[in-house]
Design an enzyme around this catalytic site. Structure first.
Site, short mmCIF file in Angstrom:
data_model
loop_
_atom_site.label_atom_id
_atom_site.label_comp_id
_atom_site.label_asym_id
_atom_site.label_seq_id
_atom_site.Cartn_x
_atom_site.Cartn_y
_atom_site.Cartn_z
N PRO A 56 0.83 -1.21 0.00
CA PRO A 56 0.00 0.00 0.00
C PRO A 56 0.86 1.25 0.00
O PRO A 56 1.84 1.34 0.75
CB PRO A 56 -0.81 -0.13 1.29
CG PRO A 56 -0.03 -1.06 2.14
CD PRO A 56 0.68 -2.00 1.23
N CYS A 104 0.43 5.50 -0.03
CA CYS A 104 -0.43 6.69 0.03
C CYS A 104 -0.17 7.60 -1.17
O CYS A 104 0.99 7.85 -1.53
CB CYS A 104 -0.17 7.45 1.32
SG CYS A 104 -0.75 6.59 2.80
N ALA A 132 -3.31 3.08 2.43
CA ALA A 132 -3.93 3.32 3.73
C ALA A 132 -5.20 4.14 3.54
O ALA A 132 -5.17 5.24 3.01
CB ALA A 132 -2.96 4.06 4.65
N GLN A 136 -6.10 -1.54 2.76
CA GLN A 136 -5.50 -1.32 4.07
C GLN A 136 -6.34 -0.29 4.82
O GLN A 136 -6.41 0.87 4.43
CB GLN A 136 -4.06 -0.82 3.94
CG GLN A 136 -3.33 -0.75 5.27
CD GLN A 136 -1.95 -0.15 5.14
OE1 GLN A 136 -1.81 1.04 4.87
NE2 GLN A 136 -0.91 -0.95 5.34
N TYR A 159 0.94 5.05 13.45
CA TYR A 159 -0.47 5.44 13.39
C TYR A 159 -1.22 4.85 14.59
O TYR A 159 -0.63 4.24 15.47
CB TYR A 159 -1.06 5.05 12.04
CG TYR A 159 -0.34 5.76 10.90
CD1 TYR A 159 -0.15 7.14 10.94
CD2 TYR A 159 0.18 5.05 9.82
CE1 TYR A 159 0.54 7.80 9.93
CE2 TYR A 159 0.86 5.71 8.80
CZ TYR A 159 1.04 7.08 8.85
OH TYR A 159 1.72 7.73 7.86
N ARG A 179 -0.56 -5.25 9.16
CA ARG A 179 0.77 -4.70 8.98
C ARG A 179 1.22 -4.10 10.30
O ARG A 179 0.48 -3.33 10.92
CB ARG A 179 0.78 -3.62 7.89
CG ARG A 179 2.21 -3.24 7.49
CD ARG A 179 2.26 -2.26 6.35
NE ARG A 179 3.53 -2.36 5.63
CZ ARG A 179 3.90 -1.54 4.66
NH1 ARG A 179 3.10 -0.57 4.26
NH2 ARG A 179 5.06 -1.69 4.05
N LEU A 215 13.18 -1.81 1.03
CA LEU A 215 14.30 -1.72 0.09
C LEU A 215 14.62 -3.08 -0.53
O LEU A 215 15.77 -3.49 -0.61
CB LEU A 215 15.52 -1.12 0.78
CG LEU A 215 15.44 0.38 1.10
CD1 LEU A 215 16.73 0.87 1.73
CD2 LEU A 215 15.11 1.20 -0.14
#
Length: 370
Positions: free
Chosen positions: A23, A25, A57, A100, A182, A230, A301
């Site tokens: 996901p 944003c 998200a 998500q 979050y 997640r 990465l």
């Protein structure tokens, strides 16, 4: 045979390979409504050849948006806008699509990253943020409001409502966002949760609210479809959330019917010290995978086909997820398949682009001449 391109099951969902579009944003909505940008963005990712795509998200309430331009799923207008986008994408791609669901908590009411990402004041279009405790994310920021019983109930109801809307949209699964600082992560970490009630203090108490959210979403979403989580496996700050606590959370989620775990890290504190490098979070996924029986997704990465193949083939994780790498190269799975001698499913409109030295990349296809 490439292990990366072998099939895998998440709950009852069958994936053709082990590449996940993570996901990402986009900050491209008005009033939480998906736009033509999302049609273009998700459309290209849906034909990437990945095994699964997770929509960015998506805030379960207006107050839970990271920025005023976040995607939302909290009313008829947001549901209708997303339905339009999904309908168009579905006409051309059968890729499993999950969403998500998220609440930003004290990191809400912010500017978009390209505008600096700072907290937005109310007179600049921002709003009062909420959190487990009245502790701001950054120095000099106004504190969030600590959630009381009514506030907790409202958040629970918002997640359940969003889960029901996700089911009505025909989405193939849900990923709960309990990472990156979050709201659900804020409850987990002792750095952001300093409550003195049943939701604070001991690890079991700090896990209580995120587990209640999971239980509510799991009950509201079709049992045959997966619900994953997640998480940030560590805050990268001394005294914060860490891998040992993450393992306990993952075991509790597995007992409750969690379908998979998507292992990331960080995001809770500006004091974090992250050792960035290729695959820098994979060791966290590997430790969690040793302790659970459900699929584990590694991210961070992962940019090279051989690197991704090694992660899966060695058993460090069951799947790998790409975010920025997929933005840079939306055909990453095509190129990885070519590198590893595997195949991908590609829309027939693109069959003629198959390289002559990769005649089996798209499988057994037959093209006429005109």
């Amino acid at each position: 045979m490439s292990r990366l391109f072998s099939p895998v099951t998440i709950g009852t969902l069958q994936l053709s390979n082990r590449i996940v579009v993570a996901p990402m944003c986009q900050y491209s909505c008005e009033h939480g409504q998906a736009s033509d940008w999302h049609l273009m963005h998700l459309g290209q990712l849906a034909i990437s050849g990945a095994g699964m795509l997770v929509i960015e998200a998506t805030a379960v309430a207006p107050q839970g948006r990271i920025t005023p331009h976040d995607l939302g799923l909290y009313g008829e207008s947001t549901q209708g806008a997303l339905a339009r986008v999904l309908g168009s994408v579905r006409a051309f791609s059968a890729i499993p699509m999950l969403i998500q669901l998220a609440h930003a908590g004290r990191k809400a009411s912010s500017r978009a990253p390209w505008d600096g990402g700072a907290l937005l004041a109310r007179d600049a279009g921002g709003w009062q943020t909420v959190a487990p405790s009245a502790l701001p994310y950054g120095p000099g920021e106004p504190p969030p409001a600590a959630l009381d019983d009514a506030g907790l109930a409202h958040v629970r109801a918002s997640f359940v409502d969003a889960a029901r809307r996700s089911a009505a949209l025909g989405l193939d699964g849900i990923e709960l966002h309990a990472a990156h600082g979050y709201l659900l992560h804020q409850f987990l970490s002792p750095l952001s949760n300093q409550r003195h009630d049943q939701y604070g203090g001991a690890l079991a108490n700090r896990m209580r609210f995120p587990l209640e959210i999971f239980d509510g979403v799991r009950a509201a979403f079709p049992a045959a479809k997966p619900v994953g989580v997640r998480l940030s496996a560590t805050d990268w700050v001394d005294g914060g959330w860490d891998i040992a606590q993450s393992i306990e959370l993952c075991k509790a989620l597995e007992r409750r019917g969690c379908s998979y775990l998507h292992v990331s890290s960080g995001g809770l504190s500006p004091l974090q010290r992250i050792p960035f490098g290729p695959g820098y979070q994979v060791f966290l996924a590997e430790q969690i995978r040793r302790e659970v029986q459900i699929p584990v997704v590694a991210v961070g990465l992962i940019t090279d086909a051989d690197q991704a193949e090694a992660i899966v083939a060695s058993g460090q994780a069951d799947l790998v997820a790409l975010a920025r790498g997929m933005l840079y190269d939306p055909r990453w799975p095509w190129h990885a398949a070519a590198r590893l001698g595997a195949q991908v499913t590609v829309p027939r409109q693109y069959w003629r682009c198959q390289p002559t030295d990769q005649s089996s990349l798209f499988g057994a296809i037959r093209l006429g001449q005109r």
